[in-house]
Structure formats: structure tokens, C-alpha cells
Design a protein around this motif. Structure first.
Motif, mmCIF file in Angstrom:
data_model
loop_
_atom_site.group_PDB
_atom_site.id
_atom_site.type_symbol
_atom_site.label_atom_id
_atom_site.label_comp_id
_atom_site.label_asym_id
_atom_site.label_seq_id
_atom_site.Cartn_x
_atom_site.Cartn_y
_atom_site.Cartn_z
ATOM 1 N N ALA A 1 0.840 -1.206 0.000
ATOM 2 C CA ALA A 1 0.000 0.000 0.000
ATOM 3 C C ALA A 1 0.872 1.252 0.000
ATOM 4 O O ALA A 1 0.564 2.227 -0.696
ATOM 5 C CB ALA A 1 -0.937 -0.011 1.203
ATOM 6 N N SER A 2 1.959 1.221 0.746
ATOM 7 C CA SER A 2 2.874 2.361 0.769
ATOM 8 C C SER A 2 3.571 2.528 -0.572
ATOM 9 O O SER A 2 3.759 3.657 -1.045
ATOM 10 C CB SER A 2 3.910 2.189 1.884
ATOM 11 O OG SER A 2 3.277 2.190 3.140
ATOM 12 N N ASP B 1 1.303 4.213 -2.999
ATOM 13 C CA ASP B 1 1.233 5.644 -2.720
ATOM 14 C C ASP B 1 2.507 6.364 -3.167
ATOM 15 O O ASP B 1 2.440 7.384 -3.842
ATOM 16 C CB ASP B 1 0.993 5.855 -1.227
ATOM 17 C CG ASP B 1 0.834 7.316 -0.865
ATOM 18 O OD1 ASP B 1 0.074 8.026 -1.560
ATOM 19 O OD2 ASP B 1 1.461 7.751 0.110
ATOM 20 N N LEU B 2 3.654 5.831 -2.803
ATOM 21 C CA LEU B 2 4.920 6.509 -3.089
ATOM 22 C C LEU B 2 5.287 6.529 -4.565
ATOM 23 O O LEU B 2 5.906 7.472 -5.038
ATOM 24 C CB LEU B 2 6.062 5.858 -2.300
ATOM 25 C CG LEU B 2 6.083 6.098 -0.811
ATOM 26 C CD1 LEU B 2 7.205 5.284 -0.170
ATOM 27 C CD2 LEU B 2 6.246 7.567 -0.500
ATOM 28 N N ARG C 1 3.648 7.100 -7.063
ATOM 29 C CA ARG C 1 2.942 8.109 -7.866
ATOM 30 C C ARG C 1 3.919 9.187 -8.328
ATOM 31 O O ARG C 1 3.762 9.750 -9.402
ATOM 32 C CB ARG C 1 1.800 8.733 -7.071
ATOM 33 C CG ARG C 1 0.688 7.772 -6.736
ATOM 34 C CD ARG C 1 -0.410 8.440 -5.919
ATOM 35 N NE ARG C 1 -1.129 7.502 -5.089
ATOM 36 C CZ ARG C 1 -2.141 6.754 -5.495
ATOM 37 N NH1 ARG C 1 -2.538 6.813 -6.741
ATOM 38 N NH2 ARG C 1 -2.751 5.946 -4.665
ATOM 39 N N HIS D 1 9.430 5.550 5.011
ATOM 40 C CA HIS D 1 8.004 5.894 4.952
ATOM 41 C C HIS D 1 7.168 4.984 5.859
ATOM 42 O O HIS D 1 6.232 5.446 6.522
ATOM 43 C CB HIS D 1 7.520 5.808 3.509
ATOM 44 C CG HIS D 1 6.073 6.120 3.325
ATOM 45 N ND1 HIS D 1 5.582 7.408 3.318
ATOM 46 C CD2 HIS D 1 4.994 5.310 3.153
ATOM 47 C CE1 HIS D 1 4.267 7.377 3.138
ATOM 48 N NE2 HIS D 1 3.894 6.122 3.045
ATOM 49 N N ARG E 1 -0.810 -4.674 -7.899
ATOM 50 C CA ARG E 1 -1.927 -3.719 -7.839
ATOM 51 C C ARG E 1 -3.251 -4.480 -7.674
ATOM 52 O O ARG E 1 -4.115 -4.063 -6.891
ATOM 53 C CB ARG E 1 -1.946 -2.865 -9.099
ATOM 54 C CG ARG E 1 -2.947 -1.734 -9.074
ATOM 55 C CD ARG E 1 -2.893 -0.905 -10.345
ATOM 56 N NE ARG E 1 -1.603 -0.289 -10.554
ATOM 57 C CZ ARG E 1 -1.224 0.883 -10.047
ATOM 58 N NH1 ARG E 1 -2.068 1.552 -9.298
ATOM 59 N NH2 ARG E 1 -0.037 1.374 -10.291
ATOM 60 N N GLU F 1 -5.109 -3.339 -4.111
ATOM 61 C CA GLU F 1 -6.259 -2.437 -4.161
ATOM 62 C C GLU F 1 -7.457 -2.969 -3.371
ATOM 63 O O GLU F 1 -8.039 -2.234 -2.562
ATOM 64 C CB GLU F 1 -6.599 -2.067 -5.603
ATOM 65 C CG GLU F 1 -5.573 -1.084 -6.159
ATOM 66 C CD GLU F 1 -5.782 -0.709 -7.611
ATOM 67 O OE1 GLU F 1 -6.547 -1.397 -8.327
ATOM 68 O OE2 GLU F 1 -5.157 0.290 -8.037
ATOM 69 N N ILE G 1 -6.638 -2.677 0.339
ATOM 70 C CA ILE G 1 -6.807 -1.314 0.862
ATOM 71 C C ILE G 1 -8.262 -1.086 1.260
ATOM 72 O O ILE G 1 -8.548 -0.497 2.308
ATOM 73 C CB ILE G 1 -6.313 -0.275 -0.161
ATOM 74 C CG1 ILE G 1 -4.783 -0.333 -0.269
ATOM 75 C CG2 ILE G 1 -6.790 1.128 0.203
ATOM 76 C CD1 ILE G 1 -4.200 0.461 -1.424
#
Length: 145
Positions: free
Chosen positions: A37-38, A41-42, A44, A56, A98, A102, A105
Motif C-alpha cells: 500500500a505504501s 502511494d509513493l 505516484r 516511509h 496492484r 487495491e 486497501i
């Protein structure tokens, strides 16, 4: 009476166990979830290094390296050497990663909603205050204490 440290420990254990149980059907542990999940996010901004991901997440760099190897072997992460510094390993989530993270999450979001319901939910003033206080505690150095 419980101390704040004891309560933080108990809450963190309660959370970890709940996430582990909820994600077991997806074949993920809490640590793997935090990693994936991190990373989602990172990445991106740019593919993060293993060190950036460790910083992180708060996971130990050696543990992040081990998780990266495992998740790479499982086809969820791709590890590549940074051309500018071959000592640095960059991480990218694969399509399979992914597809796994997803829905995870969303599952963890449902758990978070249950956890925060007594405070009024994710967007409540009490939750925002708790978040500020926890951030303050996390930013307080303990080394040398």
C-alpha cells in the motif's frame, strides 16, 4: 490503571492482528500490506528506493529488503537497480501487485472505519485530534533516552 505506553502497545497489537486476519484470504500479512500500500502511494511521484520505503513505513531497512525479495518472487513487485547509483534498488508495483493491494486497501479501510467509529469516524474532529497527537508522539525522538 494502564499507562499510555501500554495502551499504545495493546492498540497496535489489536490492529495488527485484525489486519492479519482480514488479509489472510488474500495471502497477505500486515507487513506485506503496509509495504504494498505504501509502494502504491509513493510510486505516484517516482519509483521509491527500498530505503525510502523503509523510512516511509517505519519498517527496518533489512526487513523491507526481505519483503521486497519475497514480493518480487511472488510477482507483485519489480526490483531494479538505479542507473545513477547501482547500490540503490528501486521498487515498482506490478499489475499483479496492484490487483492484490487495491482490494486489500478497501478491506483495511473497512477495519479502520470500525476502529474509528467511537470517535465519530475518519473525518471527525476527535479523529483529527488523535491523528495530530499520534503524529507528535511518532515525531518525538527516543534515542538516547
Amino acid at each position: 490503571m494502564s499507562t499510555p505506553g501500554h495502551l499504545v502497545w495493546r492498540l497496535s497489537m489489536k490492529w495488527r492482528v485484525a489486519v492479519d486476519r482480514a488479509l489472510a484470504p488474500a495471502g497477505l500479512t500486515h507487513a506485506q500490506y503496509v509495504f504494498l500500500a505504501s509502494l502504491l502511494d509513493l510510486q505516484r511521484d517516482h519509483p521509491p528506493s527500498q530505503r525510502e520505503l523503509a523510512d516511509h513505513t517505519g519498517l527496518e531497512a533489512l526487513y523491507v529488503s526481505k519483503l521486497a525479495r519475497t514480493l518480487d518472487a511472488d510477482g507483485m513487485v519489480e526490483r531494479t537497480r538505479d542507473p545513477a547509483d547501482t547500490r540503490t534498488i528501486r521498487l515498482t508495483l506490478t499489475d499483479r501487485g496492484r490487483e492484490v493491494v487495491e482490494p486489500a486497501i478497501a478491506t483495511v479501510g473497512t477495519l479502520l472505519d470500525r476502529l474509528l467509529a467511537p470517535l465519530g469516524g475518519r473525518r471527525a474532529d476527535r479523529t483529527a485530534a488523535l491523528t495530530r497527537e499520534l503524529t507528535l508522539l511518532l515525531d518525538t525522538p527516543l534515542e538516547g533516552a
